[in-house]
Design an enzyme around this catalytic site. Sequence first.
Site, PDB file in Angstrom:
ATOM      1  N   ARG A  53       0.796  -1.243   0.000  1.00  0.00           N
ATOM      2  CA  ARG A  53       0.000   0.000   0.000  1.00  0.00           C
ATOM      3  C   ARG A  53       0.817   1.275   0.000  1.00  0.00           C
ATOM      4  O   ARG A  53       0.537   2.206  -0.747  1.00  0.00           O
ATOM      5  CB  ARG A  53      -0.885   0.079   1.273  1.00  0.00           C
ATOM      6  CG  ARG A  53      -2.214  -0.497   1.177  1.00  0.00           C
ATOM      7  CD  ARG A  53      -2.576  -1.102   2.518  1.00  0.00           C
ATOM      8  NE  ARG A  53      -1.613  -2.142   2.823  1.00  0.00           N
ATOM      9  CZ  ARG A  53      -1.696  -3.378   2.356  1.00  0.00           C
ATOM     10  NH1 ARG A  53      -2.742  -3.725   1.665  1.00  0.00           N
ATOM     11  NH2 ARG A  53      -0.776  -4.281   2.597  1.00  0.00           N
ATOM     12  N   THR A  54       1.788   1.342   0.887  1.00  0.00           N
ATOM     13  CA  THR A  54       2.493   2.617   1.067  1.00  0.00           C
ATOM     14  C   THR A  54       3.220   2.981  -0.226  1.00  0.00           C
ATOM     15  O   THR A  54       3.086   4.090  -0.739  1.00  0.00           O
ATOM     16  CB  THR A  54       3.475   2.526   2.246  1.00  0.00           C
ATOM     17  OG1 THR A  54       2.753   2.040   3.376  1.00  0.00           O
ATOM     18  CG2 THR A  54       4.075   3.870   2.574  1.00  0.00           C
ATOM     19  N   LYS A  82      26.418  -4.528  -2.138  1.00  0.00           N
ATOM     20  CA  LYS A  82      27.897  -4.443  -2.163  1.00  0.00           C
ATOM     21  C   LYS A  82      28.429  -3.763  -0.912  1.00  0.00           C
ATOM     22  O   LYS A  82      29.626  -3.511  -0.787  1.00  0.00           O
ATOM     23  CB  LYS A  82      28.355  -3.640  -3.386  1.00  0.00           C
ATOM     24  CG  LYS A  82      27.903  -4.210  -4.713  1.00  0.00           C
ATOM     25  CD  LYS A  82      28.286  -3.235  -5.840  1.00  0.00           C
ATOM     26  CE  LYS A  82      27.451  -3.463  -7.072  1.00  0.00           C
ATOM     27  NZ  LYS A  82      27.474  -2.304  -7.966  1.00  0.00           N
ATOM     28  N   ARG A 103      11.371   3.564   3.176  1.00  0.00           N
ATOM     29  CA  ARG A 103      11.013   2.621   4.253  1.00  0.00           C
ATOM     30  C   ARG A 103      12.253   1.807   4.595  1.00  0.00           C
ATOM     31  O   ARG A 103      12.971   1.350   3.709  1.00  0.00           O
ATOM     32  CB  ARG A 103       9.870   1.690   3.827  1.00  0.00           C
ATOM     33  CG  ARG A 103       9.637   0.577   4.838  1.00  0.00           C
ATOM     34  CD  ARG A 103       8.404  -0.229   4.575  1.00  0.00           C
ATOM     35  NE  ARG A 103       7.190   0.539   4.848  1.00  0.00           N
ATOM     36  CZ  ARG A 103       5.972   0.022   4.827  1.00  0.00           C
ATOM     37  NH1 ARG A 103       5.807  -1.267   4.545  1.00  0.00           N
ATOM     38  NH2 ARG A 103       4.919   0.763   5.078  1.00  0.00           N
ATOM     39  N   HIS A 131       5.336   5.690  11.462  1.00  0.00           N
ATOM     40  CA  HIS A 131       4.829   5.584  10.087  1.00  0.00           C
ATOM     41  C   HIS A 131       3.904   6.788   9.902  1.00  0.00           C
ATOM     42  O   HIS A 131       2.688   6.649   9.847  1.00  0.00           O
ATOM     43  CB  HIS A 131       4.078   4.251   9.942  1.00  0.00           C
ATOM     44  CG  HIS A 131       3.753   3.845   8.543  1.00  0.00           C
ATOM     45  ND1 HIS A 131       3.938   4.671   7.443  1.00  0.00           N
ATOM     46  CD2 HIS A 131       3.215   2.690   8.055  1.00  0.00           C
ATOM     47  CE1 HIS A 131       3.556   4.029   6.358  1.00  0.00           C
ATOM     48  NE2 HIS A 131       3.112   2.836   6.704  1.00  0.00           N
TER      49      HIS A 131
HETATM   50  N1   CP Z   1      -0.198   0.020   5.796  1.00  0.00           N
HETATM   51  C1   CP Z   1       1.014  -0.262   5.279  1.00  0.00           C
HETATM   52  O1   CP Z   1       2.044   0.324   5.639  1.00  0.00           O
HETATM   53  O2   CP Z   1       0.961  -1.234   4.323  1.00  0.00           O
HETATM   54  P1   CP Z   1       2.215  -1.750   3.492  1.00  0.00           P
HETATM   55  O3   CP Z   1       3.158  -2.398   4.454  1.00  0.00           O
HETATM   56  O4   CP Z   1       1.650  -2.692   2.474  1.00  0.00           O
HETATM   57  O5   CP Z   1       2.866  -0.546   2.854  1.00  0.00           O
END
Ligand code: CP
Length: 305
Positions: A53-54, A82, A103, A131
């Site tokens: 999603r993110t 590397k 991320r 997040h």
């Molecule tokens: N909600 C969320 O962070 O989903 P993903 O891990 O799929 O990005």
Amino acid sequence: MTFKGRSIISIRDFSKQDLLTVLSHAKKLEKTPQPNLMKNKVMATLFFEPSTRTRLSFVSAMEKIGGSILGFENTDTTSVTKGETLWDTIKMVDQYADVIVMRHSIEGAARLASEASAVPVINAGDGANQHPTQTLLDLYTIQKEKGKLDGLNVGFVGDLKYGRTVHSLCIAMSHFKTKMFFIAPKALQMPKSYLEDLKKNNIPYVLEEDLEKVAKDMDIIYMTRIQKERFTDPVEYNKLKGVYQIDASLLKHTKKNVSILHPLPRVDEISTDLDETPNAAYFRQAGNGVPVRQAIIGLVTGKLK
Ligand code: CP
């Protein structure tokens, strides 16, 4: 505070007004799309940890406002294999892009990246820490589902110890009039530091293990997955997995208009028989990621004010 040039690392960096500014822009963008807002601008998506999603909603958001995208969705084909450091990776990518979405599995990695970067870094999740863009879309969803952010009882269920979405949303909701319920086995309860912050801010909260016992009080039920990837001990994970599994029968114990949210992905904690009920807000919530992330991209690049 001005958003232009600012990295989005922790929801703790947001004032109440900052939160409301993002929500207001998201609402405007949803109503009146701006297909050329980010024309000739580039967004880098650096995903050192898996995401559906993110990453996809950031990509969708940027494409719908006219920008382009580069990046990676795992490190297998990058020079990280590397031994290249995060610092060096960012020192290059900031010359290729106007904004970086990242991320990483290590807590604090986003903050480090923002120190290396000449362009804004948006934290798309750093380990069990924060997040923030998920939180902004969670707030947007609550506002859309309930028509308000004040005067709500919010219940968080599941892995509250490692759940970064829970940690961030708990901080954000503290800006509003709210009562919080933390429903988890003792081993996965909210970290003490968050509870101490709530006490300092005079936010009432309840710790509970039995969801049915408190379900009737909640306006929002925020379900979370027990996150296998955060456990160092598989025995501990196996003891706790499947501890909360809700289905449509839960609605007998809730307010009629309770909204059920989940950051997703789910495993077994929400039965699919809930999906078709009007209470299931989790897929709408995932969709809200697009206007909210458009607003964030526009604000940090100075295209929105
Ligand atoms: N909600 C969320 O962070 O989903 P993903 O891990 O799929 O990005």
